[in-house]
Enzyme design. Sequence first.
Site, PDB file in Angstrom:
ATOM      1  N   ASP A   1       0.734  -1.096  -0.095  1.00  0.00           N
ATOM      2  CA  ASP A   1      -0.033   0.001   0.003  1.00  0.00           C
ATOM      3  C   ASP A   1       0.919   1.036   0.011  1.00  0.00           C
ATOM      4  O   ASP A   1       0.448   2.294  -0.711  1.00  0.00           O
ATOM      5  CB  ASP A   1      -0.839  -0.074   1.197  1.00  0.00           C
ATOM      6  CG  ASP A   1      -2.324   0.476   0.957  1.00  0.00           C
ATOM      7  OD1 ASP A   1      -2.799   0.463  -0.201  1.00  0.00           O
ATOM      8  OD2 ASP A   1      -3.124   0.527   1.914  1.00  0.00           O
TER       9      ASP A   1
ATOM     10  N   ASP B   1      -8.770  -2.751   2.197  1.00  0.00           N
ATOM     11  CA  ASP B   1      -8.591  -2.135   3.401  1.00  0.00           C
ATOM     12  C   ASP B   1      -9.379  -2.798   4.612  1.00  0.00           C
ATOM     13  O   ASP B   1      -9.468  -2.243   5.629  1.00  0.00           O
ATOM     14  CB  ASP B   1      -8.963  -0.540   3.287  1.00  0.00           C
ATOM     15  CG  ASP B   1      -7.749   0.056   2.386  1.00  0.00           C
ATOM     16  OD1 ASP B   1      -6.661  -0.424   2.554  1.00  0.00           O
ATOM     17  OD2 ASP B   1      -8.094   1.068   1.951  1.00  0.00           O
TER      18      ASP B   1
END
Length: 536
Positions: free
Chosen positions: A384, A437
């Site tokens: 990420d 997420d």
Amino acid sequence: MDFWRGVWIVVGVLVLSLSLSSAGDIVHHDNIAPKRPGCENNFVLVKVPTWVNGVEDNEYVGVGARFGTSLESKEKHATNTRVVLADPPDFCRKPKNMLSQEVILVHRGNCSFTVKANNAEAANASAILIINNRTELFKMVCEDDEPDVEIGIPAVMLPQDVGAILENDLMNKSKVSVQLYSPLRPVVDIAEVFLWLMAVGTIIFASYWSAWSAREAAIEHDKLLKDASDDSLHMEVDRSNSLVEISTTAAILFVVIASCFLVMFYKLMSFWFVEILVVLFCIGGIEGLQTCLVTLLSCFRRFKHAGESYVKVPFFGAVSYLTLAVAPFCIAFAVVWAVYRRVSFAWIGQDILGIALIITVLQLVRVPNLKVGTILLSCAFLYDIFWVFVSKWWFHESVMIVVARGDKSGEDGIPMLLKIPRLFDPWGGYSIIGFGDIIIPGLVVAFSLRYDWLANKKLRAGYFVWAMTAYGLGLLITYVALNLMDGHGQPALLYIVPFTLGTLLTLAQMRGDLKVLWTRGEPERPCPHFHLQPSQ
């Protein structure tokens, strides 16, 4: 076979999961354009409402320059000022006639932006609007060889088509006036509260479903062992053929394969490519919605028999009658969303399909122990950060954010996101969160609840409530960072992973359960005792 199935299921869903981000940044930082005294403003979006002959007309959006004074942030403090055409149109030389604090509309070209702004200020203009020679906006900067800049009026660039509209009105002798202001985003929008509740609620629901399934499988496992003969005591009982357990290797390969797919999406991003993603999302959403509906309806006595009765269907094998009954509804729901996905309320259908898909993935895919969960979260953490921040050094833009927005596709972002419109944001747009997420930390949170149930731990003595609280706090910090960064996309796992993983590891170490959680992933259950009868 199960190994690669695990890899592709995880990658297929999570590679498209993007960081939390708003629909568009209102402040654009630029480390390439030169900065020096008098030329150090951030590039901010500017609202330009217009009035023609005293009647309110359209509202346009421009971008503020690196130089000049800052604009008001509230509409009530912005002055309604008349607009006049520049003479000459490029305003590269000082005009003969002075202005009376009007806003001057000039064309781009033939001289630098600062020359035009200096001439406008010398002519007593209150602001300068520069029409770009293209339909998009352009960042107005100072030249490298220019001395220190001192410009005391705001400068705003407008797209070419907007400039043409204003110029046409002025040439037709209409009286045109504008307001110039750059409103700030609210510290917290109600959309972010609802999005937080959606993410947390989805993980809680999926975790309890996963834990319930694991407990039922454990009970069945114990029954089989108790009733088994001596010859079959040591046979391994398969809990479920439909479940996929992620291995250590699969967790590491996630980063490599997901990165390859993300770069491919970045390079191939176009209208037709987003259409393909929409089709894939609909297929996944249909499967997820169907699985959730069948499971929920099977809890009712009226539908239980239909859920346990099967019929053989070509290409699909044994399918329950309940699945056949709900499948047309799920297909119709996804098709209707795909056709009308550009309408203002289509986000509702997208979120329903997305949540159903996430819950189904968290039910089917599992981490067997904390070791695999730690490796997966750590890899996703680095993944990420790299594709949101570090990728700018190679691609000159954030690959993750570009793919999330669906740039160059003509679409309002890709569908693999949960989103809610920002209701109290003057700039509108959406608050979004990527599937990954929720799914990646959700796999570890669901694991903690399965362990608690199998170990017969009470809520406060277990790990789930602490893991869930840590996830919620990490996501909350993500929203705080998002607003502090003026809406810039944030890698949510940057905040979620340390909170969630750190809490679980610290708590397990303090309680002395780390070894069991790290290796076995479940408590030891007493084996049934078999007493041999003495021969008579």
